[in-house]
Design an enzyme around this catalytic site. Structure first.
Site, PDB file in Angstrom:
ATOM      1  N   ASP A  77       0.860  -1.177   0.000  1.00 18.28           N
ATOM      2  CA  ASP A  77       0.000   0.000   0.000  1.00 18.28           C
ATOM      3  C   ASP A  77       0.906   1.240   0.000  1.00 18.28           C
ATOM      4  O   ASP A  77       2.132   1.142   0.145  1.00 18.28           O
ATOM      5  CB  ASP A  77      -0.991  -0.020   1.173  1.00 18.28           C
ATOM      6  CG  ASP A  77      -2.212   0.847   0.855  1.00 18.28           C
ATOM      7  OD1 ASP A  77      -2.145   1.639  -0.101  1.00 18.28           O
ATOM      8  OD2 ASP A  77      -3.230   0.748   1.562  1.00 18.28           O
TER       9      ASP A  77
HETATM   10  C1  BGC Z   1      -4.956   3.323  -0.068  1.00 20.78           C
HETATM   11  C2  BGC Z   1      -5.124   2.312  -1.169  1.00 20.78           C
HETATM   12  C3  BGC Z   1      -4.990   2.969  -2.496  1.00 20.78           C
HETATM   13  C4  BGC Z   1      -3.640   3.646  -2.559  1.00 20.78           C
HETATM   14  C5  BGC Z   1      -3.354   4.313  -3.880  1.00 20.78           C
HETATM   15  C6  BGC Z   1      -3.706   4.150  -0.241  1.00 20.78           C
HETATM   16  O1  BGC Z   1      -3.670   5.223   0.636  1.00 20.78           O
HETATM   17  O2  BGC Z   1      -4.957   2.657   1.169  1.00 20.78           O
HETATM   18  O3  BGC Z   1      -6.356   1.659  -1.048  1.00 20.78           O
HETATM   19  O4  BGC Z   1      -5.138   2.030  -3.513  1.00 20.78           O
HETATM   20  O5  BGC Z   1      -3.583   4.640  -1.561  1.00 20.78           O
HETATM   21  O6  BGC Z   1      -4.128   5.421  -4.077  1.00 20.78           O
END
Ligand code: BGC
Length: 760
Positions: free
Chosen positions: A294
């Site tokens: 993530d």
């Molecule tokens: C989130 C993800 C997301 C990623 C990219 C993160 O902060 O937890 O779910 O896909 O950002 O935007």
């Protein structure tokens, strides 16, 4: 006769041959892919390999904290040198083409980039938020919704979405509850698969499909107190039986990628967790795709107190099975020296790169890096009438009628005066909800617009006080207590002079989602006191709710005669709501999550355990609250219709030595046609591990004409009656099972069946 016999003889053979050919063809293609990718890897330098494992966001639309020392010019240099494998948040054919060209024209290996975006519930045509879509219980429509999202995104250069989010959660405080399918592992698994099929289609080579990503692996939805990114501590039984099933279903549906998560699980951050990524995902489940971290989650292992610096974070993540680094720069800065110093083996890197290149191959990017860059498709496929129609269909089915005393709904279209009140009624942006990808600002149809189209003459609108300070809401904290009370008196005067009030209230569209946990789940700001004043002026109130999470609606339920749960329904929001209010569509949604009576009940979920003192009892010593009931205000699976359904004739029988058949009759006893979600639950009366008091195992959403009766049949395998042990292995134990059916988790009929099978 002869022909019939011949057919009977030939059909199975034909099917067999077809299946066989498909397998042979797949094996041939896999072989070709393996040879191609192995050949490529053999030619790559170590840094080029590590580059494939490196992902950056574009440099303007951040969906996470801006990293320290993030130098744009340096990233451009890395792109040119083939030191970036994927970018996120770059979309639109022109931009994608430009960036892909930079890589193809300048890098030695010319390996195309993956372009990722959070296409969570639509790209520009915004569909209902995932929690709302889940309330439709219509898997076919959910799949279609994902497929139009994929089609639009793919037409704008995107080939990878970070969706579906399949995190089960039992906590409405958690802002990201809006992004998932609610509290149930069975419903959640079915929806996960529908979404993956919708995004990925049958073949990733199709230029209108995109790779999906099951996230967040794992247990992110179990954050303590619902506070985003918080600690998770859960036992193995809950992990295997509640949290992991939708992920397993996603892996079985051949989702292209997984994303790990920000949280720690039982002391180990998910990003550095070998048990999750290596043992379970890539081991037990034999997942062949790749795992992306993530946003910055590799680096965040330092703040977790799990690794001492970025280098050891990189080592921990790669060793645990995390293949791509999103926005930590941990891999690009450290993996080479870890290999050089023999602190990690090169085959870890080769395995990760192979998985990433496989996806690029499957998407057809090696044949044509600009495959998703057709301006013609971009012009034709986005926000078109066909997509809006599908979006409207799912928006209608997502609406849940929570209360309708004395059939105050549906409203007549003539001969009455309706007061429409609340600034959300005139809001064209909030209904898009959070994670709205490239949904244009203010592009939703508002309730006001849609109701006016039905009959302008019966409607008068007053906004009343403001819900939020709109000038400050976007990225920062929402000023949820903001209240510009001007307009209150006007709205109340209007209510008192009208036949009926439609009040539209709830949360602002960006009040749920990532980083939007709430410690209070009431109607934000002064809305509830405003609603009380409206109610005093005119008690014929229909409350339309727009929200991204279950709210505390106890006062509302006690007083307001009709309540419509309309979540955040996307582009077509107002039209869907208006069609329910005026009865052009008979509501059919059912809650995918329990609504508590008060926050103190949270976590509250239908599939809880019994406890040793389930009660009720006439003494105080049973498992209960002294100041609140135990049951939820609105249970899982619940939702009313403008018609009624009667359940009769339940019959449960054994079928051979490994399954049971459940038959029942459902009749539409009301005055109009409508859809019903027929739900089947089980309970294992006792077993070597305690089991929930109810578990959803099957459902069917069916349409009934007025007065129509249907015989309904379900088959259950003994495996469906079993549970997963601490090793994640399925166990079935003989004994008594209660089979329950109904239109909600408060079931209408039940029968007990005793099973003593050799399968145990
Ligand atoms: C989130 C993800 C997301 C990623 C990219 C993160 O902060 O937890 O779910 O896909 O950002 O935007």
């Amino acid at each position: 006769m002869e022909k019939v016999l011949l057919l009977i003889f030939f059909i199975p053979t034909l099917i067999f041959c077809q299946d066989d050919n498909v397998i042979i063809e797949k094996t041939r293609k896999d072989k070709e892919k393996e040879i191609f990718v192995n050949d490529l890897i053999a030619k790559m330098t170590l840094m080029e390999k590590i580059g494939q494992m490196n992902q950056y966001s574009n440099f303007y639309d951040f969906t996470g904290p801006y990293p320290k020392n993030f130098v744009d010019s340096l990233k451009f240099e890395q792109l040119k040198q083939g030191l970036v494998g994927s970018v996120l948040n770059v979309s639109g054919v022109k931009k994608v083409k430009k960036m892909q060209k930079l890589v193809i024209d300048n890098s030695r290996m010319k390996i195309p980039l993956l372009f990722a975006l959070d296409v969570i519930h639509g790209f520009q045509t915004i569909n209902p938020i995932p929690l709302a879509e889940s309330a439709s219980w219509n898997l076919e429509l959910i799949q279609k919704s994902a497929s139009i999202a994929a089609k639009e995104a793919a037409s704008a250069g995107i080939n990878w979405t970070f969706a579906p989010m399949v995190d089960i959660t039992r906590d409405p405080r958690w802002g990201r509850i809006m992004e998932g399918a609610g509290e149930d592992p069975y419903l959640g698994s079915k929806i996960a698969v529908a979404r993956i099929k919708g995004f990925q289609g049958n073949n990733l080579e199709d230029p209108l499909t995109i790779a999906a990503c099951a996230k967040h692996f794992a247990a992110y939805g179990f954050a303590e107190s619902g506070r985003d990114y918080n600690t998770v501590d859960v036992g193995l039984k809950t992990l295997h039986n509640v949290i992991l099933p939708p992920f397993k279903a996603a892996a079985e549906a051949e989702v292209a990628t997984f994303m790990n998560s920000f949280n720690e699980l039982n002391g180990i951050p998910a990003t550095g967790n070998s048990f999750l990524q290596k043992d379970i995902l890539k081991g037990d489940w034999n997942f062949k795709g790749f795992v992306v971290s993530d946003w910055g989650s590799i680096g965040e292992m330092i703040a977790h107190g799990y690794t001492k610096d970025l280098k050891s974070a990189a080592k921990s993540a790669i060793t645990a099975g995390c293949d791509m680094d999103m926005m930590s720069s941990a891999y690009i800065l450290n993996l080479k020296s870890l290999v050089d110093k023999n602190q990690i083996k090169i085959n870890l890197i080769d395995d990760a790169v192979k998985r990433i290149l496989y996806l690029k191959y499957d998407l057809g990017l090696f044949k044509d890096p600009f495959k998703y860059c057709s301006e013609d498709r971009e012009n034709k496929n986005i926000l078109n009438a066909q997509n809006r129609k599908i979006s409207l269909d799912i928006a209608k089915e997502a609406i849940v009628l929570l209360k309708n005393d004395e059939n105050i709904l549906p409203l007549k279209k003539t001969g009455l005066k309706i007061a429409l009140i609340g600034d959300l009624a005139d809001d064209k942006d909030s209904p898009l909800g959070n994670w709205r990808a490239n949904g244009p600002k203010n592009s939703a149809i508002s309730v006001l617009e849609a109701m006016e189209r039905v009959n302008k003459n019966i409607l008068v609108y007053e906004s009343g006080p403001s819900l939020v300070n709109k000038s400050t809401y976007f990225q920062g904290e929402l000023d949820i207590n903001y209240s510009d009370t001007s307009g209150t008196n006007k709205a109340i005067r209007l209510a008192s002079r009208s036949d009926v009030v439609v009040a539209v209230m709830g949360e602002h569209g960006l009040q749920s989602g990532e980083g939007r946990s709430r410690a209070k789940i009431n109607l934000p700001g002064i809305q509830e006191s405003f609603l009380k004043e409206i109610y005093k002026a005119n008690n014929k109130v229909i409350l339309v709710l727009m929200n991204g999470r279950p709210l505390d609606l106890s006062w509302v339920d006690e007083n307001i005669p009709a309540v419509v749960e309309a979540w955040q329904l996307g582009t077509m929001s107002g039209e869907a709501i208006s069609s329910v209010l005026f009865g052009d569509y008979n509501p059919s949604g059912k809650l995918p999550v329990s609504f508590p009576r008060s926050l103190g009940q949270v976590p509250i979920y239908y599939n809880h355990k019994s406890t040793g003192r389930p009660g009720p009892s006439d003494n105080v010593f049973w498992s209960h609250f002294n100041d609140e009931k135990n049951d939820p205000l609105y249970p899982f699976g619940y939702g009313l219709s403008y018609t009624n359904f009667k359940y009769t004739n339940l019959k449960v029988e054994k079928l051979g030595d490994s399954s049971i058949e459940v038959n029942l009759m459902v009749e539409n006893t009301g005055n109009r046609s409508g859809q019903e979600v027929v739900q089947l639950y089980i309970r294992d009366s006792f077993s070597s591990t305690t089991r929930p008091v109810k578990e959803l195992k099957r459902f069917k959403k069916l349409f009934f004409e007025k007065g129509e009766r249907k015989d309904i049949s379900f088959n259950l395998n003994y495996d469906d009656l079993g549970f997963l042990n601490d090793d994640g292995k399925l166990f079935f134990e003989n004994g008594k099972f209660e089979i329950m059916v109904g239109g909600s988790s408060i079931t209408a009929l039940s029968q007990v069946i005793e099973i003593s099978s050799s399968k145990e």
